[in-house]
Design an enzyme around this catalytic site. Sequence first.
Site, PDB file in Angstrom:
ATOM      1  N   ILE A 615       0.815  -1.226   0.000  1.00 33.65           N
ATOM      2  CA  ILE A 615       0.000   0.000   0.000  1.00 33.65           C
ATOM      3  C   ILE A 615       0.842   1.266   0.000  1.00 33.65           C
ATOM      4  CG2 ILE A 615      -2.059  -1.004   1.054  1.00 33.65           C
ATOM      5  CD1 ILE A 615      -1.092  -0.019   3.747  1.00 33.65           C
ATOM      6  N   GLY A 616       2.146   1.164   0.074  1.00 32.85           N
ATOM      7  CA  GLY A 616       2.949   2.376   0.052  1.00 32.85           C
ATOM      8  C   GLY A 616       4.395   2.104   0.335  1.00 32.85           C
ATOM      9  N   SER A 620      12.563   4.032   4.261  1.00 31.85           N
ATOM     10  CA  SER A 620      13.219   2.870   4.838  1.00 31.85           C
ATOM     11  C   SER A 620      12.661   1.544   4.343  1.00 31.85           C
ATOM     12  CB  SER A 620      13.094   2.923   6.373  1.00 31.85           C
ATOM     13  OG  SER A 620      11.737   3.059   6.742  1.00 31.85           O
ATOM     14  N   LYS A 622       9.010  -0.750   2.421  1.00 26.27           N
ATOM     15  CA  LYS A 622       7.638  -0.806   1.953  1.00 26.27           C
ATOM     16  C   LYS A 622       6.671  -1.016   3.113  1.00 26.27           C
ATOM     17  CE  LYS A 622       8.589  -2.592  -2.696  1.00 26.27           C
ATOM     18  NZ  LYS A 622       8.274  -3.666  -3.673  1.00 26.27           N
ATOM     19  N   VAL A 623       5.396  -0.645   2.861  1.00 29.57           N
ATOM     20  CA  VAL A 623       4.342  -0.828   3.847  1.00 29.57           C
ATOM     21  C   VAL A 623       3.263  -1.714   3.229  1.00 29.57           C
ATOM     22  CG1 VAL A 623       2.638   0.292   5.328  1.00 29.57           C
ATOM     23  CG2 VAL A 623       4.810   1.425   4.851  1.00 29.57           C
ATOM     24  N   LYS A 641       5.557  -2.702   8.225  1.00 28.74           N
ATOM     25  CA  LYS A 641       6.609  -1.927   7.556  1.00 28.74           C
ATOM     26  C   LYS A 641       7.835  -2.827   7.421  1.00 28.74           C
ATOM     27  CE  LYS A 641       7.373   2.409   7.967  1.00 28.74           C
ATOM     28  NZ  LYS A 641       7.695   3.779   8.413  1.00 28.74           N
ATOM     29  N   ASP A 744      10.636  12.774  13.177  1.00 32.21           N
ATOM     30  CA  ASP A 744      10.007  12.847  11.862  1.00 32.21           C
ATOM     31  C   ASP A 744       8.504  13.083  12.009  1.00 32.21           C
ATOM     32  OD1 ASP A 744       9.948  12.921   9.119  1.00 32.21           O
ATOM     33  OD2 ASP A 744       9.800  10.748   8.867  1.00 32.21           O
TER      34      ASP A 744
END
Length: 913
Positions: A615-616, A620, A622-623, A641, A744
Amino acid sequence: MDLTSSNHCKWGGVTCKDGLVTAISLPRQTFRKPIPPSLCLLKNLTYLDLSYNNFSTSFPTILYNCSNLKYLDLSNNAFGGKLAADINSLSAKLEHLNLSSNRIMGEIPPSIGWFPKLKSLLLDTNQFDGSYPAKDISNLANLEVLTLAENPFLPAPFQVELGKLTRLTYLWLSGMNMTGEIPESLSSLTELSLLSVSNNMLQGTIPTWVWQHKKLQYLYMFANSFTGEISSSVTAVNLVELDVSSNNLTGTIPDDFGRLINLTMLFLYTNQLHGSIPPSIGLLPNLSDIRLFEDMLSGSLPPELGKHSPLGNLEVCNNNLSESLDGCYRLNNLMLYNNHFTGEFPKSIWSVVTNELTTVMIQNNNFSGTFPTQLPWNFTRLEMSNNRFSGPIPTLAGKIEVFRAANNSLCGEIPWNLMGISQVTELDLSGNQITGSIPMTIGVLKLNALNLSGNQISGTIPAAFGFTSGLTILDLSSNALSGEIPKAINKLKLNFLNLSMNQLTGEIPTSLQNEAYERSFLFNPGLCVSSNNSIPNFPICSARANNNNDISRRLIALFLVLASIMLVGSAVGGFLLLKRQKNTQDPLSWKLTQFHALHFTEYDVLSGLCEQNWIGSGRSGKVYRISVVDGEGGSRMVAVKKIWNAQNLDSKLEKDFLAEVQILGEIRHINIVKLLCCISSSEAKLLVYEYMENGSLDRWLHQRDRVGSLAPLDWPTRLQIAIDSARGLCYMHHDSSPAIVHCDVKSANILLDPEFRAKIADFGLARILLKTGDPESISGIGGTFGYMAPEYGYRLKVNEKVDVYSFGVVLLELTTGRVANDGGLEYCLAEWAWRQYQEYGLSIDLLDEDIRDPANIEDAFAVFTLGVICTGGQPSVRPSMKDVLYALLRFEHKSRERSPQHVVSEEMSLLES
């Protein structure tokens, strides 16, 4: 006005009998045109009320033709001119004539007394400037109500003829230039319920019959020149309101006042009364308002005062009262200043639960004691200067506007939540024992005057003073302040400034280098000026090599960012090469470290790492969104993640990584996304989080057009998201052990549950403060352009203030609807907001169009200002997250009834694109 229609009896304001109009009542209709002559063709009209309109002609003599009128009310219009001498041409049947609150001038014609049936004559609040015809009015034998007040009549003695009006129940004669004494003939007015002769020039004593009147309920005789003593025999037991203030009365307050059991209001102020306040007054069951200030009263307050009555207002200031204070539990206003009260101030008066206090003025006494942690929410004014109070400064109520506590023994630091109260306009804490620094949240106040002189306050003067645009009086003298005077003070339009007797250094801001402020900086040997022509007796600032430090810092920041990009590129390249060389890992090499009770295994997660669940992506890895087992055959969604290592970790680094993840996994806070477990191998790390159905705040603010079907966030929801996020960060900074800096913070890392409650997520760059051995700073560079604090570019170590900066950008996103950075080198939301604030102030154009409802604007402006403060260039001028949270919480009571966002279609899921 056409009343010929057969339906006219159904019209509003029209009353009929047998189909014929008998009454017209049309107040507050904003009529302007003259009254039509045809009105009096209604031969059965007996009642006409046209009050509170905008008629501006002279008195409408066309009404002479309304021969059956009994009731005529033309009050509260703008009728002018003079009353005609033949005013008696109005209906002889007239019983009620009300011309009050108009602009009628001249004399009242004698014919006013020729209405044989008149019961009410109201002529008050006009511009009659001749003599009032008391002899003619006295012929109105049936008169029950007479008002001649508030007219500039020629000065004349009180007319004895008014004593003939024995049926009068209401006599209002205030403000009409009457002189002399009250005639004894008025004692025949035995039916009076109201007698008002205030604001005249009457003299002599108040007649005994007034104090013994059997039916009198309202007595107003204030603002005259009455002398003598109040009768010792007071038997007017029906009195409800009594006001004989602002005279020259002497003697004592009679004990018989305790017999006035119906009394609700007792005003005896600004006389020359002495002695004590009778204890019997404290037993009056209905007394709600007592004002005895500016007399010469002594002794103590009645001990039962306020315990048996709904006493809401007590004003006994400027007397010689002493001893301690007790009782008075239901007060709204308490004014005891300029007396000799001693002892500990009653703690019951500070009750947050039962008290309705709004104003407390107890300055210039000898009260002692301490404050509770928090004062009542309803407080609007607290003045307690020149007493002996001690202890810390309390948390103030959200409505307070004035707080003056000079010259006591208050100690400790100024609380940050005191500084989060935007309603405060005057704050005086001078002459105490206050230590610590000035809170950075000073910038959210609407201050007009601030006095902190004569304390032990240290640190620097916050640059946030530049946001207090309404500040005209600033006194910080006689403290231990150091550092430079912030240039932001250049923006202020100060009428008075005193920074003397501190340890300030550097150049005085240019706008203050003039004769108007020549005594504002004395005894600060480190200060200097640009030239001898500005302020005398200060040295000229030596030339300092600047070398464009700001530009240098920006270049350094740019080089460091470019270096980071190159390092990341190298890491990615190494990763791709490594990936080509290796096949998928053996499932047996994965290790699961769980932080919550789980019903799934690492194999359930690994099997879901496929393209259809992707999904994204982030920096660092992929999710993925994966469905896993959730006990008894059920299932749940989790967010995974996948973080790839650029190279194999040695055993020490592997141990450090797992230790850091262990700390994050042990966080238990409602506003921080749960880290369920960590699944690791030598090649990659999988962080498994709880799934947040509504995705990120970034998605709702900035991706609505791309995603489609997303309703805009309303202001209560945005404010709640800000509060939730602040709570999560506040926990990380102040309540977690060791403290955690996220590094962040951004709208994409604030996730929303189905009810739009926010949680902080993505700790990929989080730093544990104690891991470096320095509890106040961390090292390393991270973050996202647009959210990164400027010190990332020029400091080797940064602290938790980097999160405060980033959160300030989020606040600016919530209020303006703008993105933090549009991808270009020129645009930065924080810098844009600062420029807009400097050039244009708080303009409606700053706010997102979706939150410009008038009910939200004030709060949205305050949150925008807080965002600007949080994004200050120097970390030291930014508030802590604890300061920020309490500044936001002052709006929470307005938004408890949050409007839930409408969730439409199955597209609403985490990180869907």
